[in-house]
Motif scaffolding. Structure first.
Motif, PDB file in Angstrom:
ATOM      1  N   GLU A  30      59.521  70.724  52.103  1.00  0.00           N
ATOM      2  CA  GLU A  30      58.589  71.208  51.083  1.00  0.00           C
ATOM      3  C   GLU A  30      59.089  70.876  49.673  1.00  0.00           C
ATOM      4  OE1 GLU A  30      55.582  72.718  51.622  1.00  0.00           O
ATOM      5  OE2 GLU A  30      55.912  72.281  53.742  1.00  0.00           O
ATOM      6  N   GLU A  31      60.277  70.293  49.563  1.00  0.00           N
ATOM      7  CA  GLU A  31      60.877  69.975  48.266  1.00  0.00           C
ATOM      8  C   GLU A  31      60.447  68.583  47.812  1.00  0.00           C
ATOM      9  OE1 GLU A  31      65.210  69.116  46.244  1.00  0.00           O
ATOM     10  OE2 GLU A  31      65.140  70.194  48.138  1.00  0.00           O
ATOM     11  N   TYR A  32      59.670  68.543  46.726  1.00  0.00           N
ATOM     12  CA  TYR A  32      59.193  67.272  46.184  1.00  0.00           C
ATOM     13  C   TYR A  32      60.055  66.839  45.010  1.00  0.00           C
ATOM     14  CZ  TYR A  32      55.024  67.308  49.012  1.00  0.00           C
ATOM     15  OH  TYR A  32      54.162  67.279  50.073  1.00  0.00           O
ATOM     16  N   LYS A  33      60.210  65.517  44.874  1.00  0.00           N
ATOM     17  CA  LYS A  33      60.937  64.927  43.753  1.00  0.00           C
ATOM     18  C   LYS A  33      59.997  63.974  43.037  1.00  0.00           C
ATOM     19  CE  LYS A  33      65.268  65.582  45.984  1.00  0.00           C
ATOM     20  NZ  LYS A  33      66.491  65.133  46.472  1.00  0.00           N
ATOM     21  N   GLU A  34      60.252  63.808  41.754  1.00  0.00           N
ATOM     22  CA  GLU A  34      59.421  62.933  40.926  1.00  0.00           C
ATOM     23  C   GLU A  34      59.955  61.501  40.975  1.00  0.00           C
ATOM     24  OE1 GLU A  34      56.647  63.948  39.086  1.00  0.00           O
ATOM     25  OE2 GLU A  34      56.914  65.902  40.070  1.00  0.00           O
ATOM     26  N   ALA A  35      59.043  60.547  40.891  1.00  0.00           N
ATOM     27  CA  ALA A  35      59.391  59.130  40.840  1.00  0.00           C
ATOM     28  C   ALA A  35      58.322  58.422  40.017  1.00  0.00           C
ATOM     29  CB  ALA A  35      59.462  58.554  42.251  1.00  0.00           C
ATOM     30  N   ARG A  36      58.496  57.118  39.856  1.00  0.00           N
ATOM     31  CA  ARG A  36      57.525  56.307  39.111  1.00  0.00           C
ATOM     32  C   ARG A  36      57.154  55.105  39.973  1.00  0.00           C
ATOM     33  NH1 ARG A  36      57.923  52.111  34.898  1.00  0.00           N
ATOM     34  NH2 ARG A  36      60.140  52.054  35.339  1.00  0.00           N
ATOM     35  N   LEU A  37      55.871  54.911  40.206  1.00  0.00           N
ATOM     36  CA  LEU A  37      55.395  53.778  40.978  1.00  0.00           C
ATOM     37  C   LEU A  37      55.587  52.505  40.160  1.00  0.00           C
ATOM     38  CD1 LEU A  37      53.796  52.918  43.569  1.00  0.00           C
ATOM     39  CD2 LEU A  37      51.784  52.964  42.106  1.00  0.00           C
ATOM     40  N   LEU A  38      56.098  51.453  40.795  1.00  0.00           N
ATOM     41  CA  LEU A  38      56.233  50.160  40.135  1.00  0.00           C
ATOM     42  C   LEU A  38      55.144  49.195  40.587  1.00  0.00           C
ATOM     43  CD1 LEU A  38      60.112  49.765  40.300  1.00  0.00           C
ATOM     44  CD2 LEU A  38      58.707  50.566  38.394  1.00  0.00           C
ATOM     45  N   ASP A  39      54.921  49.133  41.902  1.00  0.00           N
ATOM     46  CA  ASP A  39      53.819  48.329  42.413  1.00  0.00           C
ATOM     47  C   ASP A  39      53.400  48.853  43.780  1.00  0.00           C
ATOM     48  OD1 ASP A  39      55.323  47.006  44.533  1.00  0.00           O
ATOM     49  OD2 ASP A  39      56.110  45.636  43.039  1.00  0.00           O
ATOM     50  N   MET A  40      52.206  48.431  44.211  1.00  0.00           N
ATOM     51  CA  MET A  40      51.687  48.900  45.489  1.00  0.00           C
ATOM     52  C   MET A  40      50.784  47.847  46.089  1.00  0.00           C
ATOM     53  SD  MET A  40      48.934  51.691  44.072  1.00  0.00           S
ATOM     54  CE  MET A  40      48.050  51.950  45.584  1.00  0.00           C
ATOM     55  N   GLY A  41      50.650  47.906  47.406  1.00  0.00           N
ATOM     56  CA  GLY A  41      49.766  47.008  48.128  1.00  0.00           C
ATOM     57  C   GLY A  41      49.239  47.716  49.353  1.00  0.00           C
ATOM     58  N   GLU A  42      48.513  46.993  50.166  1.00  0.00           N
ATOM     59  CA  GLU A  42      47.915  47.576  51.351  1.00  0.00           C
ATOM     60  C   GLU A  42      48.965  48.061  52.352  1.00  0.00           C
ATOM     61  OE1 GLU A  42      44.938  46.090  54.860  1.00  0.00           O
ATOM     62  OE2 GLU A  42      44.736  45.184  52.885  1.00  0.00           O
ATOM     63  N   GLY A  43      50.125  47.410  52.385  1.00  0.00           N
ATOM     64  CA  GLY A  43      51.149  47.751  53.373  1.00  0.00           C
ATOM     65  C   GLY A  43      52.261  48.647  52.890  1.00  0.00           C
ATOM     66  N   GLY A  44      52.345  48.878  51.564  1.00  0.00           N
ATOM     67  CA  GLY A  44      53.436  49.712  51.071  1.00  0.00           C
ATOM     68  C   GLY A  44      53.493  49.759  49.558  1.00  0.00           C
ATOM     69  N   LEU A  45      54.619  50.259  49.057  1.00  0.00           N
ATOM     70  CA  LEU A  45      54.789  50.408  47.613  1.00  0.00           C
ATOM     71  C   LEU A  45      56.262  50.289  47.242  1.00  0.00           C
ATOM     72  CD1 LEU A  45      56.079  53.489  46.996  1.00  0.00           C
ATOM     73  CD2 LEU A  45      53.797  54.145  47.702  1.00  0.00           C
ATOM     74  N   CYS A  46      56.496  50.138  45.962  1.00  0.00           N
ATOM     75  CA  CYS A  46      57.838  50.170  45.403  1.00  0.00           C
ATOM     76  C   CYS A  46      57.837  51.228  44.318  1.00  0.00           C
ATOM     77  CB  CYS A  46      58.215  48.813  44.816  1.00  0.00           C
ATOM     78  SG  CYS A  46      59.846  48.796  44.032  1.00  0.00           S
ATOM     79  N   MET A  47      58.818  52.145  44.384  1.00  0.00           N
ATOM     80  CA  MET A  47      58.904  53.201  43.381  1.00  0.00           C
ATOM     81  C   MET A  47      60.315  53.262  42.822  1.00  0.00           C
ATOM     82  SD  MET A  47      58.690  56.613  45.736  1.00  0.00           S
ATOM     83  CE  MET A  47      59.934  57.010  46.955  1.00  0.00           C
ATOM     84  N   GLU A  48      60.427  53.829  41.636  1.00  0.00           N
ATOM     85  CA  GLU A  48      61.716  54.008  40.964  1.00  0.00           C
ATOM     86  C   GLU A  48      62.099  55.478  41.030  1.00  0.00           C
ATOM     87  OE1 GLU A  48      63.109  54.032  36.393  1.00  0.00           O
ATOM     88  OE2 GLU A  48      62.045  52.225  37.034  1.00  0.00           O
ATOM     89  N   THR A  49      63.320  55.743  41.514  1.00  0.00           N
ATOM     90  CA  THR A  49      63.808  57.113  41.655  1.00  0.00           C
ATOM     91  C   THR A  49      65.174  57.248  40.993  1.00  0.00           C
ATOM     92  OG1 THR A  49      65.011  56.728  43.720  1.00  0.00           O
ATOM     93  CG2 THR A  49      62.666  57.298  43.913  1.00  0.00           C
ATOM     94  N   CYS A  50      65.642  58.492  40.843  1.00  0.00           N
ATOM     95  CA  CYS A  50      66.976  58.699  40.280  1.00  0.00           C
ATOM     96  C   CYS A  50      68.030  58.888  41.372  1.00  0.00           C
ATOM     97  CB  CYS A  50      66.981  59.866  39.288  1.00  0.00           C
ATOM     98  SG  CYS A  50      66.391  61.395  39.960  1.00  0.00           S
TER      99      CYS A  50
END
Length: 109
Positions: A30-50
């Motif tokens: 139930e613990e959520y963390k914040e991130a920033r999306l860099l790019d996305m497509g139909e099969g997945g995504l890339c995000m930036e985290t700490c």
């Protein structure tokens, strides 16, 4: 003599560059963390985290305000995914990681 290096993109799906807020949690947490999306497509995504995530980890991802014209939940998109890779982005001022996520189930719109 010319160098002809093959630079073919190995991705199965085309990616769109987007920079929006993302929340993620480990599946079952139930613990959520914040991130920033860099790019996305139909099969997945890339995000930036700490913090890095281990390859193979299953996560739940919420893309916030991906459809800003929608109201309430219609503005967001949610998905389950698996971490395929983690890379240190090499920032000197703070530690940031790029996380590649492959969708495990169809994306909910």
């Amino acid at each position: 003599m010319t160098n002809t290096t093959n630079t073919t993109n190995r991705r199965e799906f085309k990616r769109q560059r987007k920079e929006i807020r993302v929340r993620y949690s480990l599946l079952g947490s139930e613990e959520y963390k914040e991130a920033r999306l860099l790019d996305m497509g139909e099969g997945g995504l890339c995000m930036e985290t700490c913090a890095p995530l281990k390859t193979g980890t299953r996560i739940y991802v919420q893309l916030l305000n991906v459809h800003p014209e929608g109201l309430g939940l219609a503005a967001h998109r949610s998905s389950q995914g698996m971490v395929r890779w983690t890379r240190d982005l090499g920032y000197t001022e703070q530690t940031r990681f790029g996380i590649g996520v492959q969708y495990m189930h169809p994306v909910c719109h």
